[in-house]
Design a protein around this motif. Structure first.
Motif, PDB file in Angstrom:
ATOM      1  N   TYR A   1      -3.846  -3.984   4.466  1.00 42.59           N
ATOM      2  CA  TYR A   1      -3.966  -2.994   3.266  1.00 42.59           C
ATOM      3  C   TYR A   1      -5.329  -1.983   2.863  1.00 42.59           C
ATOM      4  O   TYR A   1      -5.600  -0.715   2.787  1.00 42.59           O
ATOM      5  N   ILE A   2      -7.058  -2.741   3.581  1.00 41.37           N
ATOM      6  CA  ILE A   2      -7.708  -2.075   3.099  1.00 41.37           C
ATOM      7  C   ILE A   2      -7.914  -0.654   4.352  1.00 41.37           C
ATOM      8  O   ILE A   2      -8.319   0.307   4.055  1.00 41.37           O
TER       9      ILE A   2
ATOM     10  N   TYR B   1       1.088  -0.723  -0.009  1.00 45.56           N
ATOM     11  CA  TYR B   1      -0.445   0.208   0.144  1.00 45.56           C
ATOM     12  C   TYR B   1       1.120   1.456   0.165  1.00 45.56           C
ATOM     13  O   TYR B   1       0.560   1.994  -0.563  1.00 45.56           O
TER      14      TYR B   1
ATOM     15  N   TYR C   1      -5.933   2.467   3.706  1.00 42.92           N
ATOM     16  CA  TYR C   1      -7.187   3.064   2.677  1.00 42.92           C
ATOM     17  C   TYR C   1      -7.214   3.945   3.014  1.00 42.92           C
ATOM     18  O   TYR C   1      -7.724   4.777   2.538  1.00 42.92           O
TER      19      TYR C   1
ATOM     20  N   ASN D   1      -6.221   7.390   5.083  1.00 40.60           N
ATOM     21  CA  ASN D   1      -5.084   7.719   3.596  1.00 40.60           C
ATOM     22  C   ASN D   1      -6.475   8.936   4.464  1.00 40.60           C
ATOM     23  O   ASN D   1      -6.257   9.857   3.311  1.00 40.60           O
TER      24      ASN D   1
END
Length: 405
Positions: free
Chosen positions: A370-371, A181, A374, A377
């Motif tokens: 990873y999620i 990521y 995301y 962010n």
């Protein structure tokens, strides 16, 4: 009130102290591996976990891990704020529940700190703070409940003596997801700024690992001793194997290789420490040295910017240890082994239970990490700017420096 075993209680307090020492040890280990301008930025991430995880553990963590019904994914809040835990409550009829709670808290502290080596020099402090909180709540606490709190994986028959699934595989796969990521560093450092600091960190980690593995018996008996010596032997065999491989393939015996191989051996023996013979611990060490060395080589070939090899050492090592436990676990060492390992007289069922459990956990940890990065962010920028990275995170993020330039 049950009879307090003073010997076991004293040992568990020492073991908890040893595991606590591993987090500063990790800070030194990682701090030595990064460049001079990023030492404090990575060390503070470990020390933040030391403080903040303690707060979360007191408020909800212990309860989510060790309360609730059998066979579940996560506990409930019946013991939030340590409700019901007092000086009269006992664990396993030998030690105060407080001793068990503080010991387990030290595991919770170091696990997310392991991840930080993967995204060294690239992640903003605020984003890490949020990530630390969410990862504990949605990854670590559920895993502890499922494996050690009588939850789902325990009901499946999964064994994990001291954290191959719960600690190392989970952190290693989270590390790999964070690498994908966050992406590569703009400024690749020339190498470790202080190998002696790495050696100091390794020594503290190794010393603390005796508490990590031997303490996981939660009392003093023959299994405690077995876990202790298995820990040392596996680490030593792995370190020597890595050193010899590097010597042969890279033409020089590298100190960093010896240190890294030893840590890989410690990670790999962790799930098996109290379940396998000494001979199998040595074999696990040799296998670890080979597999983890080539895992790091593969990572380099694929240009994954896992800065401090968290995936190759902890992810691969922890996963390997869980799988090898399915081959070598024996009730001749520990009566808790109800299904013998495949290579010591059992059938394949326990091996595949271990295999599928670590695969499923790895997929979940990778996907969640990873999620969640995301999503974070959208709240605050995860990756530092190119200017911040070039200036060094110590000064640009924290306004402090480890060394005068």
């Amino acid at each position: 009130m049950e009879t307090l075993n003073t010997g076991s209680t004293g040992f568990m307090l020492v073991a908890a102290s040893l595991v606590m020492l591993m987090t500063p040890g990790l800070a030194f280990f990682y701090g030595g591996l990064v460049g001079r301008k990023n030492v404090l930025a990575i060390m503070i991430q470990s020390f933040l976990s030391l403080c903040w995880t303690t707060v979360l553990w007191f408020v909800v963590g212990y309860s989510l891990c060790f309360s609730g019904g059998q066979g579940g994914v996560i506990g409930n809040l019946d013991m939030a704020f340590m409700n019901g835990v007092n000086l009269n409550s006992m664990y396993n009829n030998e030690i105060p529940t407080f001793a068990f709670a503080v010991y387990q808290m030290m595991f919770a502290i170091i696990t997310p700190a392991l991840i930080t080596g993967a995204f060294a020099n690239r992640v903003r402090f605020t984003a890490y703070f949020i990530f630390l909180t969410l990862w504990l709540l949605f990854v670590y606490f559920p895993l502890v409940h499922m494996v050690w709190g009588g939850g789902l994986l325990a009901q499946w028959g999964v064994l994990d003596f001291a954290g191959g699934i719960v600690v190392h595989a989970s952190a290693g796969m989270a590390a790999l997801a964070s690498v994908f990521y966050v992406g590569k560093r703009n400024l690749v450092e020339r190498g470790p700024h202080s190998i002696p600091l790495v050696a100091l960190g390794t020594g503290l980690l190794w010393f603390g690992w005796y508490g990590f593995n031997a303490g996981s018996e939660c009392k003093v008996d023959a299994i405690t001793v077995q876990a202790f010596i298995n820990t040392d032997v596996a680490a030593s065999f792995a370190g020597i194997t890595w050193l010899i491989l590097a010597w042969f393939l890279e033409k020089k015996p590298k100190f960093i290789g010896l240190l890294t191989g030893s840590v890989a051996g410690l990670a790999t023996i962790t799930p098996a420490a109290g379940y396998v013979t000494l001979g199998h611990a040595a074999l696990i060490g040799i296998i670890t040295g080979v597999v983890c060395y080539f895992a790091v080589a593969l990572k380099n070939k694929l240009h994954w910017d896992d800065a401090l090899d968290v995936w190759g050492v902890h992810g691969v090592g922890g996963t390997l240890g869980v799988i090898l436990l399915g081959l070598f676990a024996t009730n001749a060492i520990n009566p808790a082994v109800t299904s013998q390992g495949w290579f010591v007289g059992g059938d394949s069922s326990f091996f595949f239970t271990q295999l599928w459990s670590v695969i499923l956990v790895s997929i979940y940890c990778f996907a969640f990490t990873y999620i969640v990065l995301y999503l974070i962010n959208f709240i605050t920028r995860v990756k530092v700017s190119k200017a911040e990275e070039e200036a060094g995170l110590d000064n640009s993020l924290h306004g402090e420096v480890a060394y005068e330039q």
